[in-house]
Design a protein around this motif. Sequence first.
Motif, PDB file in Angstrom:
ATOM      1  N   ALA A   1       1.027 -35.352  25.020  1.00 16.14           N
ATOM      2  CA  ALA A   1       1.741 -35.218  23.978  1.00 16.14           C
ATOM      3  C   ALA A   1       3.017 -34.688  24.212  1.00 16.14           C
ATOM      4  O   ALA A   1       4.079 -34.959  23.634  1.00 16.14           O
ATOM      5  CB  ALA A   1       1.082 -34.521  22.857  1.00 16.14           C
ATOM      6  N   ILE A   2       3.233 -33.265  25.066  1.00 14.33           N
ATOM      7  CA  ILE A   2       4.419 -32.889  25.208  1.00 14.33           C
ATOM      8  C   ILE A   2       5.585 -33.349  25.873  1.00 14.33           C
ATOM      9  O   ILE A   2       6.497 -33.686  25.590  1.00 14.33           O
ATOM     10  CB  ILE A   2       3.910 -31.336  26.145  1.00 14.33           C
ATOM     11  CG1 ILE A   2       3.237 -30.319  25.195  1.00 14.33           C
ATOM     12  CG2 ILE A   2       5.194 -30.708  26.558  1.00 14.33           C
ATOM     13  CD1 ILE A   2       2.596 -29.306  25.830  1.00 14.33           C
ATOM     14  N   ILE A   3       5.040 -34.343  27.035  1.00 12.26           N
ATOM     15  CA  ILE A   3       5.726 -35.182  27.645  1.00 12.26           C
ATOM     16  C   ILE A   3       6.506 -36.128  26.817  1.00 12.26           C
ATOM     17  O   ILE A   3       7.694 -36.643  26.748  1.00 12.26           O
ATOM     18  CB  ILE A   3       5.096 -35.773  28.878  1.00 12.26           C
ATOM     19  CG1 ILE A   3       4.777 -34.369  29.944  1.00 12.26           C
ATOM     20  CG2 ILE A   3       6.080 -36.917  29.495  1.00 12.26           C
ATOM     21  CD1 ILE A   3       3.937 -34.855  31.166  1.00 12.26           C
ATOM     22  N   TYR A   4       5.449 -36.647  26.023  1.00 10.18           N
ATOM     23  CA  TYR A   4       6.090 -37.784  25.037  1.00 10.18           C
ATOM     24  C   TYR A   4       6.925 -37.379  23.947  1.00 10.18           C
ATOM     25  O   TYR A   4       8.151 -37.999  23.619  1.00 10.18           O
ATOM     26  CB  TYR A   4       4.902 -38.344  24.304  1.00 10.18           C
ATOM     27  CG  TYR A   4       5.142 -39.346  22.858  1.00 10.18           C
ATOM     28  CD1 TYR A   4       5.786 -40.366  22.880  1.00 10.18           C
ATOM     29  CD2 TYR A   4       4.684 -38.588  21.856  1.00 10.18           C
ATOM     30  CE1 TYR A   4       6.010 -41.055  21.845  1.00 10.18           C
ATOM     31  CE2 TYR A   4       5.066 -39.157  20.752  1.00 10.18           C
ATOM     32  CZ  TYR A   4       5.718 -40.426  20.443  1.00 10.18           C
ATOM     33  OH  TYR A   4       5.991 -41.330  19.431  1.00 10.18           O
ATOM     34  N   VAL A   5       6.713 -36.326  23.127  1.00  8.84           N
ATOM     35  CA  VAL A   5       7.599 -35.701  22.307  1.00  8.84           C
ATOM     36  C   VAL A   5       9.205 -35.250  22.881  1.00  8.84           C
ATOM     37  O   VAL A   5       9.952 -35.532  22.246  1.00  8.84           O
ATOM     38  CB  VAL A   5       6.848 -34.580  21.653  1.00  8.84           C
ATOM     39  CG1 VAL A   5       7.954 -33.898  20.593  1.00  8.84           C
ATOM     40  CG2 VAL A   5       5.655 -34.954  20.724  1.00  8.84           C
ATOM     41  N   ARG A   6       8.778 -34.709  23.872  1.00  8.19           N
ATOM     42  CA  ARG A   6      10.092 -34.227  24.596  1.00  8.19           C
ATOM     43  C   ARG A   6      11.131 -35.471  25.024  1.00  8.19           C
ATOM     44  O   ARG A   6      12.246 -35.589  24.705  1.00  8.19           O
ATOM     45  CB  ARG A   6      10.252 -33.665  25.935  1.00  8.19           C
ATOM     46  CG  ARG A   6       9.541 -32.147  25.630  1.00  8.19           C
ATOM     47  CD  ARG A   6       9.001 -31.567  27.052  1.00  8.19           C
ATOM     48  NE  ARG A   6      10.052 -31.345  27.879  1.00  8.19           N
ATOM     49  CZ  ARG A   6      10.608 -30.076  27.926  1.00  8.19           C
ATOM     50  NH1 ARG A   6      10.351 -29.203  27.287  1.00  8.19           N
ATOM     51  NH2 ARG A   6      11.674 -30.016  29.105  1.00  8.19           N
ATOM     52  N   ALA A   7      10.706 -36.599  25.616  1.00  7.50           N
ATOM     53  CA  ALA A   7      11.296 -37.886  25.598  1.00  7.50           C
ATOM     54  C   ALA A   7      11.747 -38.439  24.423  1.00  7.50           C
ATOM     55  O   ALA A   7      13.005 -38.871  24.456  1.00  7.50           O
ATOM     56  CB  ALA A   7      10.512 -38.828  26.456  1.00  7.50           C
ATOM     57  N   ARG A   8      10.898 -38.661  23.545  1.00  2.31           N
ATOM     58  CA  ARG A   8      11.378 -39.097  22.022  1.00  2.31           C
ATOM     59  C   ARG A   8      12.461 -38.421  21.744  1.00  2.31           C
ATOM     60  O   ARG A   8      13.311 -39.173  21.175  1.00  2.31           O
ATOM     61  CB  ARG A   8      10.216 -38.969  21.191  1.00  2.31           C
ATOM     62  CG  ARG A   8      10.689 -39.689  19.924  1.00  2.31           C
ATOM     63  CD  ARG A   8       9.291 -40.048  19.034  1.00  2.31           C
ATOM     64  NE  ARG A   8       9.459 -40.682  17.787  1.00  2.31           N
ATOM     65  CZ  ARG A   8       8.772 -41.441  16.918  1.00  2.31           C
ATOM     66  NH1 ARG A   8       7.690 -41.514  17.253  1.00  2.31           N
ATOM     67  NH2 ARG A   8       9.370 -41.765  15.731  1.00  2.31           N
ATOM     68  N   ILE A   9      12.351 -37.118  21.560  1.00  6.99           N
ATOM     69  CA  ILE A   9      13.506 -36.350  21.011  1.00  6.99           C
ATOM     70  C   ILE A   9      14.847 -36.709  21.714  1.00  6.99           C
ATOM     71  O   ILE A   9      15.949 -36.675  21.116  1.00  6.99           O
ATOM     72  CB  ILE A   9      13.214 -34.568  20.887  1.00  6.99           C
ATOM     73  CG1 ILE A   9      11.942 -34.720  19.964  1.00  6.99           C
ATOM     74  CG2 ILE A   9      14.244 -33.944  20.546  1.00  6.99           C
ATOM     75  CD1 ILE A   9      11.492 -33.196  19.712  1.00  6.99           C
ATOM     76  N   ARG A  10      14.615 -36.411  23.030  1.00  9.23           N
ATOM     77  CA  ARG A  10      15.817 -36.583  24.055  1.00  9.23           C
ATOM     78  C   ARG A  10      16.640 -38.164  23.811  1.00  9.23           C
ATOM     79  O   ARG A  10      17.630 -38.168  23.603  1.00  9.23           O
ATOM     80  CB  ARG A  10      15.716 -36.583  25.357  1.00  9.23           C
ATOM     81  CG  ARG A  10      15.289 -35.174  25.837  1.00  9.23           C
ATOM     82  CD  ARG A  10      15.008 -35.106  27.400  1.00  9.23           C
ATOM     83  NE  ARG A  10      15.805 -35.331  28.212  1.00  9.23           N
ATOM     84  CZ  ARG A  10      16.622 -34.455  28.709  1.00  9.23           C
ATOM     85  NH1 ARG A  10      16.708 -33.490  28.418  1.00  9.23           N
ATOM     86  NH2 ARG A  10      17.679 -35.033  29.363  1.00  9.23           N
ATOM     87  N   LEU A  11      15.585 -38.941  23.456  1.00  6.72           N
ATOM     88  CA  LEU A  11      16.108 -40.499  23.395  1.00  6.72           C
ATOM     89  C   LEU A  11      16.700 -40.522  21.834  1.00  6.72           C
ATOM     90  O   LEU A  11      17.958 -41.083  21.839  1.00  6.72           O
ATOM     91  CB  LEU A  11      14.994 -41.331  23.681  1.00  6.72           C
ATOM     92  CG  LEU A  11      14.509 -41.834  24.997  1.00  6.72           C
ATOM     93  CD1 LEU A  11      13.325 -42.503  25.154  1.00  6.72           C
ATOM     94  CD2 LEU A  11      15.645 -42.397  26.069  1.00  6.72           C
TER      95      LEU A  11
END
Length: 267
Positions: free
Chosen positions: A172-182
């Motif tokens: 979840a952490i890896i997903y949220v970080r990527a989503r926010i950056r994108l």
Amino acid sequence: MAEATTGPVRLRPIALPVEHGGWGFLGAPIVLGLWVAPSVAGIWLGLAALGAFLMRQPLKLALGDRQRGRRYPRTVWAERFVALYGAGALTALLIAWLTTAHPFWLPLLLAVPFAIVQLRYDLLKQSRSLLAEICGANALGALAPAIALCGGWRMTPAFLLWLLLALKATSAIIYVRARIRLARGVPAGRAPVYLTHAVALALVVGLAAIDLVPWLAGAVFGVLLLRAVLGLLPRSLATPTPIVGVQELGMSFLTVAGIAVGFQMGL
């Protein structure tokens, strides 16, 4: 240590965590542990964890001021909150120890290195680094097996709760970080998100195949993978960050519910 004067002290940023996502990582293991193995000692252990969780923010501020050799009015308040939260956490932990017939210390001791890594990054002002976030979430995940042990669970299934939460939290952490950056137009790879979720799903399905975890847990991780795929679609990136946070809280509850019901009903 030099004294420094500032304007009026705002207590909220001192007394309460500024990263709202941490509440989900705290609540999930407490709710899961009490759901599958309710006990009075487990409730007190959850309260002790709440005190320790609240202590992080003022402790980070107090230690940071000490590192700089400065003492602000906020430093005094930070030290007071550290003392208040610390006393509450220790009192609740003592009551948990006195009211349980089962040892619960091992997962808490194993979580200490994760907590130390997170605190180290806090002092370096790198709290939002990937390693710091993963270590912090997995340190809190140890509450699930500790509470389950308070309720009389055996060691192996209790630690499997921690593993399931660790897989969920890390992906979840890896997903949220990527989503926010994108969403902000910053380059971020989707492949690591998909790979992390796929590996987590494969591990849970493998554990279910040998009857160590319920199949319902595997279904939940399948939903999490689908969420990651849909959440990184271009049209999904316009969703406001606060809404994404609410969605992730929902995913946390779904994960907890699926794991708990699966263990309770043998699904």
